[in-house]
Design a protein around this motif. Structure first.
Motif, mmCIF file in Angstrom:
data_model
loop_
_atom_site.group_PDB
_atom_site.id
_atom_site.type_symbol
_atom_site.label_atom_id
_atom_site.label_comp_id
_atom_site.label_asym_id
_atom_site.label_seq_id
_atom_site.Cartn_x
_atom_site.Cartn_y
_atom_site.Cartn_z
ATOM 1 N N LYS A 16 0.839 -1.199 0.000
ATOM 2 C CA LYS A 16 0.000 0.000 0.000
ATOM 3 C C LYS A 16 0.877 1.253 0.000
ATOM 4 N N THR A 17 1.932 1.221 0.783
ATOM 5 C CA THR A 17 2.852 2.370 0.819
ATOM 6 C C THR A 17 3.494 2.592 -0.540
ATOM 7 N N ASP A 18 3.894 1.518 -1.223
ATOM 8 C CA ASP A 18 4.470 1.639 -2.564
ATOM 9 C C ASP A 18 3.492 2.341 -3.503
ATOM 10 N N ARG A 19 2.242 1.940 -3.448
ATOM 11 C CA ARG A 19 1.238 2.513 -4.349
ATOM 12 C C ARG A 19 0.991 3.978 -4.026
ATOM 13 N N ARG A 20 0.973 4.310 -2.753
ATOM 14 C CA ARG A 20 0.774 5.710 -2.360
ATOM 15 C C ARG A 20 1.922 6.582 -2.849
#
Length: 199
Positions: A16-20
């Motif tokens: 999720k952090t990567d996508r954000r």
């Protein structure tokens, strides 16, 4: 409680952090709740349009639309209402994990159901938006003639008539839709999202 056995959670390679980071913005669910006719779908779609215009990954989950597909097997008993919201909470969580800002427009009349959905998310990821509107105004608008049918007894278990609506006690955002124009409601929500560094 899951009925499935012999299953194991598989961690995603892309987080999720990567996508954000790739998106350049945060992700969350804006959970719109309120009586039928209060303006939930109208405001949720207006927020979605503005997010899209600004290049923010977004999606709208609307109560009626979801009941045409994913939740078409559910009615409006207390159990079915609870299951309806449980499923939507899980779908909304997937969207938040994907890095999107998801808006949901559901009456979601029971406080305990909304609290169970809230528990799926980290603190800043679940934003309860109470679209507050007197039932008299909702009935006056009555875009689908649902209140009229409920008053005639043609619709049973209708929220606000013969089924209760439990208003949020501490929503992150309250929109008085009988007093605010849609554009002002959108502005209020965007101000909150900016203050929380989501967008």
């Amino acid at each position: 409680m899951s009925k499935a056995t012999n299953i194991t959670w598989h961690a995603a390679t892309v987080t999720k952090t990567d996508r954000r980071v790739q998106n350049g913005h945060g992700s969350c669910v804006l959970w719109f709740t309120g009586l039928s006719g209060s303006g939930k779908s109208t405001i949720a779609n207006a927020v979605s349009s503005e997010l899209y215009r600004q290049g923010i990954n977004e999606y709208v989950l609307d109560g009626d639309n979801i009941r045409h597909g994913l939740n078409r097997d559910l009615g409006f008993s207390d159990y079915d209402r609870t299951e309806n919201i449980r499923r939507i909470g899980e779908v909304a969580k997937l969207f938040v994990d994907s890095g999107a800002v998801v808006t949901t427009a559901f009456i979601s009349p029971f406080r305990s159901d909304r609290d169970q959905v809230r528990a799926l998310f980290k603190k800043e990821e679940f934003i309860e938006v109470y679209v507050e509107c007197p039932i008299e105004e909702c009935e006056r608008r009555d875009p689908k003639q649902l209140y009229e049918k409920a008053r005639r007894g043609e619709i049973k278990d209708f929220t606000g008539i013969d089924s209760p609506y439990e208003a949020p006690e501490r929503p992150e955002i309250t929109i008085r839709s009988d007093l605010l124009h849609v554009e002002d409601a959108v502005g209020q929500i965007f101000q909150y999202l900016q203050q929380k560094n989501i967008i």
